[in-house]
Design a protein around this motif. Structure first.
Motif, PDB file in Angstrom:
ATOM      1  N   ALA A  17      46.284  41.243 -30.777  1.00  0.00           N
ATOM      2  CA  ALA A  17      47.628  41.823 -30.899  1.00  0.00           C
ATOM      3  C   ALA A  17      47.791  42.646 -32.172  1.00  0.00           C
ATOM      4  O   ALA A  17      48.711  43.467 -32.270  1.00  0.00           O
ATOM      5  CB  ALA A  17      48.679  40.720 -30.872  1.00  0.00           C
ATOM      6  N   GLU A  18      46.890  42.461 -33.138  1.00  0.00           N
ATOM      7  CA  GLU A  18      47.020  43.168 -34.410  1.00  0.00           C
ATOM      8  C   GLU A  18      46.874  44.681 -34.280  1.00  0.00           C
ATOM      9  O   GLU A  18      47.305  45.408 -35.165  1.00  0.00           O
ATOM     10  CB  GLU A  18      46.017  42.617 -35.422  1.00  0.00           C
ATOM     11  N   LYS A  19      46.317  45.151 -33.186  1.00  0.00           N
ATOM     12  CA  LYS A  19      46.229  46.610 -33.016  1.00  0.00           C
ATOM     13  C   LYS A  19      47.609  47.235 -32.783  1.00  0.00           C
ATOM     14  O   LYS A  19      47.803  48.422 -32.931  1.00  0.00           O
ATOM     15  CB  LYS A  19      45.270  46.984 -31.888  1.00  0.00           C
ATOM     16  N   PHE A  20      48.597  46.396 -32.412  1.00  0.00           N
ATOM     17  CA  PHE A  20      49.959  46.872 -32.210  1.00  0.00           C
ATOM     18  C   PHE A  20      50.794  46.786 -33.483  1.00  0.00           C
ATOM     19  O   PHE A  20      51.858  47.379 -33.568  1.00  0.00           O
ATOM     20  CB  PHE A  20      50.648  46.080 -31.093  1.00  0.00           C
ATOM     21  N   GLY A  21      50.337  46.029 -34.467  1.00  0.00           N
ATOM     22  CA  GLY A  21      51.059  45.876 -35.727  1.00  0.00           C
ATOM     23  C   GLY A  21      50.727  44.554 -36.381  1.00  0.00           C
ATOM     24  O   GLY A  21      49.967  43.743 -35.847  1.00  0.00           O
ATOM     25  N   GLU A  22      51.326  44.337 -37.526  1.00  0.00           N
ATOM     26  CA  GLU A  22      51.104  43.095 -38.259  1.00  0.00           C
ATOM     27  C   GLU A  22      51.765  41.934 -37.520  1.00  0.00           C
ATOM     28  O   GLU A  22      52.932  42.014 -37.141  1.00  0.00           O
ATOM     29  CB  GLU A  22      51.692  43.222 -39.666  1.00  0.00           C
ATOM     30  N   VAL A  23      51.010  40.854 -37.317  1.00  0.00           N
ATOM     31  CA  VAL A  23      51.504  39.712 -36.566  1.00  0.00           C
ATOM     32  C   VAL A  23      52.356  38.814 -37.469  1.00  0.00           C
ATOM     33  O   VAL A  23      51.951  38.478 -38.587  1.00  0.00           O
ATOM     34  CB  VAL A  23      50.340  38.903 -35.952  1.00  0.00           C
ATOM     35  N   HIS A  24      53.538  38.470 -36.976  1.00  0.00           N
ATOM     36  CA  HIS A  24      54.454  37.556 -37.651  1.00  0.00           C
ATOM     37  C   HIS A  24      54.868  36.485 -36.646  1.00  0.00           C
ATOM     38  O   HIS A  24      54.996  36.766 -35.461  1.00  0.00           O
ATOM     39  CB  HIS A  24      55.717  38.282 -38.134  1.00  0.00           C
ATOM     40  N   PHE A  25      55.103  35.281 -37.140  1.00  0.00           N
ATOM     41  CA  PHE A  25      55.520  34.183 -36.281  1.00  0.00           C
ATOM     42  C   PHE A  25      56.987  33.893 -36.541  1.00  0.00           C
ATOM     43  O   PHE A  25      57.400  33.753 -37.692  1.00  0.00           O
ATOM     44  CB  PHE A  25      54.663  32.946 -36.543  1.00  0.00           C
ATOM     45  N   ILE A  26      57.763  33.798 -35.477  1.00  0.00           N
ATOM     46  CA  ILE A  26      59.192  33.544 -35.624  1.00  0.00           C
ATOM     47  C   ILE A  26      59.427  32.101 -36.053  1.00  0.00           C
ATOM     48  O   ILE A  26      60.169  31.849 -36.995  1.00  0.00           O
ATOM     49  CB  ILE A  26      59.946  33.877 -34.320  1.00  0.00           C
ATOM     50  N   THR A  27      58.787  31.155 -35.372  1.00  0.00           N
ATOM     51  CA  THR A  27      59.007  29.749 -35.707  1.00  0.00           C
ATOM     52  C   THR A  27      57.830  28.898 -35.266  1.00  0.00           C
ATOM     53  O   THR A  27      57.054  29.300 -34.399  1.00  0.00           O
ATOM     54  CB  THR A  27      60.309  29.210 -35.063  1.00  0.00           C
ATOM     55  N   ARG A  28      57.720  27.744 -35.877  1.00  0.00           N
ATOM     56  CA  ARG A  28      56.811  26.685 -35.405  1.00  0.00           C
ATOM     57  C   ARG A  28      57.631  25.594 -34.738  1.00  0.00           C
ATOM     58  O   ARG A  28      57.117  24.762 -34.012  1.00  0.00           O
ATOM     59  CB  ARG A  28      56.042  26.079 -36.575  1.00  0.00           C
ATOM     60  N   ALA A  29      58.926  25.595 -35.033  1.00  0.00           N
ATOM     61  CA  ALA A  29      59.817  24.542 -34.540  1.00  0.00           C
ATOM     62  C   ALA A  29      59.978  24.637 -33.027  1.00  0.00           C
ATOM     63  O   ALA A  29      59.818  25.691 -32.432  1.00  0.00           O
ATOM     64  CB  ALA A  29      61.174  24.655 -35.227  1.00  0.00           C
ATOM     65  N   ASP A  30      60.338  23.513 -32.442  1.00  0.00           N
ATOM     66  CA  ASP A  30      60.568  23.433 -31.013  1.00  0.00           C
ATOM     67  C   ASP A  30      61.999  22.952 -30.792  1.00  0.00           C
ATOM     68  O   ASP A  30      62.522  22.181 -31.591  1.00  0.00           O
ATOM     69  CB  ASP A  30      59.590  22.421 -30.410  1.00  0.00           C
TER      70      ASP A  30
END
Length: 133
Positions: free
Chosen positions: A42-55
């Motif tokens: 997915a990094e070819k589309f941009g820098e990967v960020h995670f919204i949350t780890r929480a459930d």
């Protein structure tokens, strides 16, 4: 084009990253819920960020829910629907929650869907008018 602009363009072409040339902003890839998946593709589309780890929990007063809601609120401040992508992975309730909130802000979003046969992501643009691939 200035020398600095040319250098930015050349650098991004060398790295193989996509860029929104109208704003000169690097797109971000927002993964809804961080898990054990590898998002290097997915990094070819941009820098990967995670919204949350929480459930999300079924108990409304859960402090875990509070953390998830706070994480999504932070994401909404940074998210740019005109150039960013969302990867809808994780708990289905979390995916629904994020999708509902981003749709309130803008009628058009770009999602990345993993295609196992191609071993790559496919871009889907979802708008009020339907789905455009």
């Amino acid at each position: 084009m200035t020398r600095i602009s040319r250098n930015i363009v050349a650098t991004n072409k060398q790295e193989g990253k996509l860029m929104d040339w109208t704003t000169h902003a690097q797109p971000k890839v927002w993964v809804i819920q961080e898990g054990n998946n590898d998002y290097a593709t997915a990094e070819k589309f941009g820098e990967v960020h995670f919204i949350t780890r929480a459930d999300l929990r079924s108990v409304a007063a859960s402090s875990v829910n509070e953390q998830a809601v706070a994480d999504v609120a932070k994401f909404l401040v940074e998210y740019r629907p005109e150039i960013d992508y969302i990867v809808p992975v994780g708990n289905p309730m979390m995916i629904i929650y994020v999708a509902m909130l981003v749709h309130k802000a803008s009628p058009e979003h770009r999602y990345l869907k993993w295609d196992g046969r191609q071993a790559d992501y496919i871009v889907f643009k979802i708008t009020d008018d339907g789905v455009v691939q």
